[in-house]
Design a protein around this motif. Structure first.
Motif, PDB file in Angstrom:
ATOM      1  N   ARG A 107       8.529   4.840   1.351  1.00  0.00           N
ATOM      2  CA  ARG A 107       6.815   4.530   2.189  1.00  0.00           C
ATOM      3  C   ARG A 107       5.850   4.635   1.610  1.00  0.00           C
ATOM      4  NH1 ARG A 107       8.024   7.419   6.602  1.00  0.00           N
ATOM      5  NH2 ARG A 107       6.246   9.510   6.086  1.00  0.00           N
ATOM      6  N   THR A 110       4.780   1.812  -1.012  1.00  0.00           N
ATOM      7  CA  THR A 110       5.075   0.263  -0.575  1.00  0.00           C
ATOM      8  C   THR A 110       3.675   0.052  -0.710  1.00  0.00           C
ATOM      9  OG1 THR A 110       7.052   0.862   1.314  1.00  0.00           O
ATOM     10  CG2 THR A 110       5.176  -1.500   1.412  1.00  0.00           C
ATOM     11  N   PRO A 111       3.248  -1.311  -0.812  1.00  0.00           N
ATOM     12  CA  PRO A 111       1.189  -1.717  -0.559  1.00  0.00           C
ATOM     13  C   PRO A 111       1.587  -1.415   0.510  1.00  0.00           C
ATOM     14  CG  PRO A 111       3.113  -2.637  -2.215  1.00  0.00           C
ATOM     15  CD  PRO A 111       3.691  -1.947  -1.382  1.00  0.00           C
ATOM     16  N   GLU A 112       0.033  -0.473   1.108  1.00  0.00           N
ATOM     17  CA  GLU A 112      -0.283  -0.704   2.478  1.00  0.00           C
ATOM     18  C   GLU A 112      -0.808  -2.460   2.868  1.00  0.00           C
ATOM     19  OE1 GLU A 112      -4.272   0.729   3.921  1.00  0.00           O
ATOM     20  OE2 GLU A 112      -4.735   0.337   2.156  1.00  0.00           O
ATOM     21  N   ARG A 115       2.747  -2.545   4.742  1.00  0.00           N
ATOM     22  CA  ARG A 115       2.875  -1.703   5.618  1.00  0.00           C
ATOM     23  C   ARG A 115       2.004  -2.249   7.039  1.00  0.00           C
ATOM     24  NH1 ARG A 115       1.158   3.328   4.600  1.00  0.00           N
ATOM     25  NH2 ARG A 115      -0.279   2.719   2.638  1.00  0.00           N
ATOM     26  N   ARG A 116       1.346  -2.940   6.965  1.00  0.00           N
ATOM     27  CA  ARG A 116       0.062  -3.801   8.576  1.00  0.00           C
ATOM     28  C   ARG A 116       1.242  -4.474   8.372  1.00  0.00           C
ATOM     29  NH1 ARG A 116      -4.458  -1.027   9.522  1.00  0.00           N
ATOM     30  NH2 ARG A 116      -5.546   0.733   7.591  1.00  0.00           N
ATOM     31  N   ASP A 149       2.974   5.851   9.267  1.00  0.00           N
ATOM     32  CA  ASP A 149       2.748   5.054   8.515  1.00  0.00           C
ATOM     33  C   ASP A 149       0.735   5.202   8.635  1.00  0.00           C
ATOM     34  OD1 ASP A 149       4.174   3.527   6.989  1.00  0.00           O
ATOM     35  OD2 ASP A 149       5.135   2.124   8.561  1.00  0.00           O
ATOM     36  N   HIS A 150       0.534   5.647   8.971  1.00  0.00           N
ATOM     37  CA  HIS A 150      -1.010   5.493   9.819  1.00  0.00           C
ATOM     38  C   HIS A 150      -1.758   4.404   9.753  1.00  0.00           C
ATOM     39  CE1 HIS A 150      -0.413  10.086   9.003  1.00  0.00           C
ATOM     40  NE2 HIS A 150       0.357   9.455   7.768  1.00  0.00           N
ATOM     41  N   VAL A 151      -1.449   3.980  11.670  1.00  0.00           N
ATOM     42  CA  VAL A 151      -1.710   2.189  11.108  1.00  0.00           C
ATOM     43  C   VAL A 151      -1.846   2.198  12.564  1.00  0.00           C
ATOM     44  CG1 VAL A 151      -1.859   0.100  10.702  1.00  0.00           C
ATOM     45  CG2 VAL A 151      -0.482   1.421   8.916  1.00  0.00           C
ATOM     46  N   THR A 177      -8.728   6.039  15.187  1.00  0.00           N
ATOM     47  CA  THR A 177      -7.680   5.887  13.857  1.00  0.00           C
ATOM     48  C   THR A 177      -8.921   7.716  13.314  1.00  0.00           C
ATOM     49  OG1 THR A 177      -9.127   5.309  12.325  1.00  0.00           O
ATOM     50  CG2 THR A 177      -6.957   4.255  12.838  1.00  0.00           C
TER      51      THR A 177
END
Length: 222
Positions: A107, A110-112, A115-116, A149-151, A177
């Protein structure tokens, strides 16, 4: 993540917001870490290919692992070197794959953007699975948070989307957030719910007793 009192506070926030609008608000928080299998496999393959050759460049030799190296002839040296190389690569692949699968390593690398995209796809799946695309007037709004993932995502149905542009939800996302960043997820969620309710009340005011509550007014944890 949330206590009984937290659930009650969020439920009250949803009910309060929906009193002023015919729209529907659903809140989902995912606390399950996602395993990025593709990234883990890529890391394992890269490490398996690169590590043995890198070790050789820094002076490593198969002789370091074979006590009988000096007794072997040249042909045996080639065969045993190949065997050692394959074993080292297989071991490196397995260890790296395990690290990528069972730890946050995959994780983290993995590019943001990827992940988004993954969180967005999951949010859309939940949107449909929870029936937000079947509300009266198509006015459902989903507040979705992927905690590991803080998304955060806001998904609005077509009725809302036609009147409220996507960028209008920036303040809602920011409030949500910020609460999680400060360690106050309930405050972030209730603030985001209030902002979403204001938007819906502006474009879809309450119809009183004619309103139908199609969806549950409580936090959903997955």
């Amino acid at each position: 993540m949330f206590s009984k009192a937290d659930h009650e506070a969020i439920s009250e926030a949803i009910k309060s917001a929906e009193m002023r609008t015919s729209g529907e608000i659903v809140v989902i928080v995912s606390s399950q870490p996602h395993r990025y299998g593709g990234t883990a496999l890529s890391l394992a393959a890269l490490a398996a290919l690169a590590l043995p050759f890198t070790a050789v460049l820094f002076g490593w030799s198969p002789a370091d692992l074979l006590p009988d190296w000096d007794t072997l002839d040249a042909r045996s040296h080639e065969q045993r070197s190949l065997e050692v190389l394959i074993c080292v690569q297989a071991l490196t692949f397995a260890i790296t794959l395990a690290l990528g699968w069972f730890t946050p390593l995959a994780r983290a690398v993995t590019p943001e953007g990827l992940r988004r995209d993954r969180v967005h796809a999951t949010a859309l799946t939940q949107f449909r699975a929870r029936g937000l695309d079947a509300t009266q007037g198509r006015t459902g709004v989903l507040l979705y948070v992927d905690e590991p993932d803080h998304v955060a995502e806001v998904i609005a149905d077509t009725g809302v989307f036609d009147k409220v542009p996507p960028e209008h939800w920036a303040d809602t996302i920011e409030a949500l957030t910020q609460g999680f960043r400060r360690g106050q997820p309930v405050a972030g969620l209730t603030a985001a719910i209030a902002l979403a309710g204001e938007v819906l009340a502006t474009h879809f005011p309450s119809k009183g007793t004619a309103d139908r509550n199609d969806l549950p007014d409580h936090l959903i944890e997955i």
